[in-house]
Motif scaffolding. Structure first.
Motif, PDB file in Angstrom:
ATOM      1  N   SER A  89       0.840  -1.218   0.000  1.00 52.75           N
ATOM      2  CA  SER A  89       0.000   0.000   0.000  1.00 52.75           C
ATOM      3  C   SER A  89       0.867   1.256   0.000  1.00 52.75           C
ATOM      4  N   LEU A  90       2.181   1.088   0.127  1.00 50.87           N
ATOM      5  CA  LEU A  90       3.078   2.253   0.082  1.00 50.87           C
ATOM      6  C   LEU A  90       3.107   2.796  -1.351  1.00 50.87           C
ATOM      7  N   ASN A  91       3.515   4.039  -1.463  1.00 49.84           N
ATOM      8  CA  ASN A  91       3.778   4.668  -2.764  1.00 49.84           C
ATOM      9  C   ASN A  91       4.745   3.779  -3.562  1.00 49.84           C
ATOM     10  N   HIS A  92       4.461   3.526  -4.853  1.00 52.08           N
ATOM     11  CA  HIS A  92       5.244   2.563  -5.633  1.00 52.08           C
ATOM     12  C   HIS A  92       6.720   2.935  -5.748  1.00 52.08           C
ATOM     13  N   GLU A  93       6.992   4.227  -5.926  1.00 55.14           N
ATOM     14  CA  GLU A  93       8.418   4.622  -6.022  1.00 55.14           C
ATOM     15  C   GLU A  93       9.113   4.330  -4.689  1.00 55.14           C
TER      16      GLU A  93
ATOM     17  N   LEU B 157      12.880   1.433  -1.101  1.00 55.78           N
ATOM     18  CA  LEU B 157      13.160   0.599   0.088  1.00 55.78           C
ATOM     19  C   LEU B 157      13.894  -0.674  -0.300  1.00 55.78           C
ATOM     20  N   LEU B 158      13.465  -1.295  -1.409  1.00 57.35           N
ATOM     21  CA  LEU B 158      14.121  -2.544  -1.850  1.00 57.35           C
ATOM     22  C   LEU B 158      15.557  -2.253  -2.296  1.00 57.35           C
TER      23      LEU B 158
ATOM     24  N   LYS C 237      10.057   9.128  -0.286  1.00 54.67           N
ATOM     25  CA  LYS C 237       9.307  10.393  -0.168  1.00 54.67           C
ATOM     26  C   LYS C 237       8.503  10.412   1.130  1.00 54.67           C
ATOM     27  N   ASP C 238       7.647   9.366   1.335  1.00 52.48           N
ATOM     28  CA  ASP C 238       6.770   9.372   2.513  1.00 52.48           C
ATOM     29  C   ASP C 238       7.379   8.540   3.650  1.00 52.48           C
TER      30      ASP C 238
END
Ligand SMILES: O=C(NC1CCCCC1)[C@H]([C@@H]1CCCCO1)n1c(-c2ccc(Cl)cc2)nc2cc(F)c(Cl)cc21
Length: 233
Positions: free
Chosen positions: A71-75, A80-81, A160-161
């Motif tokens: 559910s996180l922002n795709h970018e 993170l990965l 970003k978030d």
């Protein structure tokens, strides 16, 4: 004396993470391979790039099972990965290195890795980390949660978030904290020691590109996925 109790919801979260971790474990056979034969620097490098490539694929599958990650922002998912893949690889290598083996096998494994082609200067930090992970004698729940916590590090580059990532990481940290208190009652500092390993892991991040490009051989070939994930080529 704090009465620590893991709630039903926390137990459910832990089960999701451990099941995902066990489903997506890299085959331990890299240790068996290294114990069976001595390989040239080229063969060792190829083994590493193959294992690391499949570990990234496994890491993506594991991460998709972390509640809330998709559910996180795709970018931010990509950031993170990309930001945690190298650390997850060293953490997994440390866990493989620390697993219980018949007498003398760990010494042989260490010897083979020391002679695998890696430059001398990286041996100390790498094995210091492996041994400090080994000394913790982590149970698989702790290993799985620590891997998830590493992936959910809010301050990776380009995230970003960060608050959204913190909201996912915090419940994991809380479950791990309680687990450490219950699992290691004589060692109140165990949780802090565990998190200290994540700081040590970040320092290995700095070395990894140089460890690869300084591998004692010519013409270092990487897979396209590793070029993406590792800062090489
Ligand atoms: O394949 C490795 N690790 C995989 C990576 C994906 C997850 C499973 C483990 C490498 C081997 C080292 C010898 C040469 C062949 O590669 N490796 C590393 C390592 C990793 C990064 C760099 Cl730059 C250098 C060395 N440390 C290891 C510790 C171990 F116990 C074992 Cl069995 C192997 C280990």
């Amino acid at each position: 004396k704090e009465k620590v109790e893991i709630t039903k919801a926390q137990r459910a979260l832990m089960k999701v993470i451990v099941d995902a971790y066990n489903r997506h474990k890299i085959p331990q056979d890299v240790a068996k391979k290294l114990l069976q034969d001595q390989y040239s620097a080229e063969e060792n490098f190829l083994l590493l790039t193959e294992m690391a490539t499949s570990q990234v694929q496994v890491l993506v599958e594991f991460t998709k099972n972390i509640p809330g990650f998709l559910s996180l922002n795709h970018e931010d998912q990509i950031a993170l990965l990309k930001g945690s893949a190298v650390e997850a690889m060293f953490l997994r290598s440390a866990q493989v290195f620390s697993q219980k083996m018949p007498n003398g096998h760990t010494e042989v494994l260490e010897e083979r890795i020391r002679k695998s082609g890696i430059s001398e200067e990286f041996m100390t930090p790498m094995f210091n980390f492996y041994k400090s992970i080994g000394e913790l004698h982590m149970i698989e729940e702790e290993q799985a949660l620590l891997t998830a916590i590493t992936i959910l590090t809010p301050d990776r580059p380009f995230v970003k978030d960060q608050q959204a990532v913190e909201r996912l990481q915090e419940p994991m940290l809380e479950v791990l904290r309680k687990l450490c208190v219950l699992q290691h009652p004589q060692e109140p500092q165990y949780f802090a020691r565990l998190l200290g390993r994540l700081t040590e892991l970040r320092t290995l991040n700095h070395y990894h590109a140089e460890m690869l490009t300084s591998w004692r051989m010519n013409d270092h070939k990487f897979t396209p996925l590793l070029c993406e994930i590792w800062d090489v080529q």
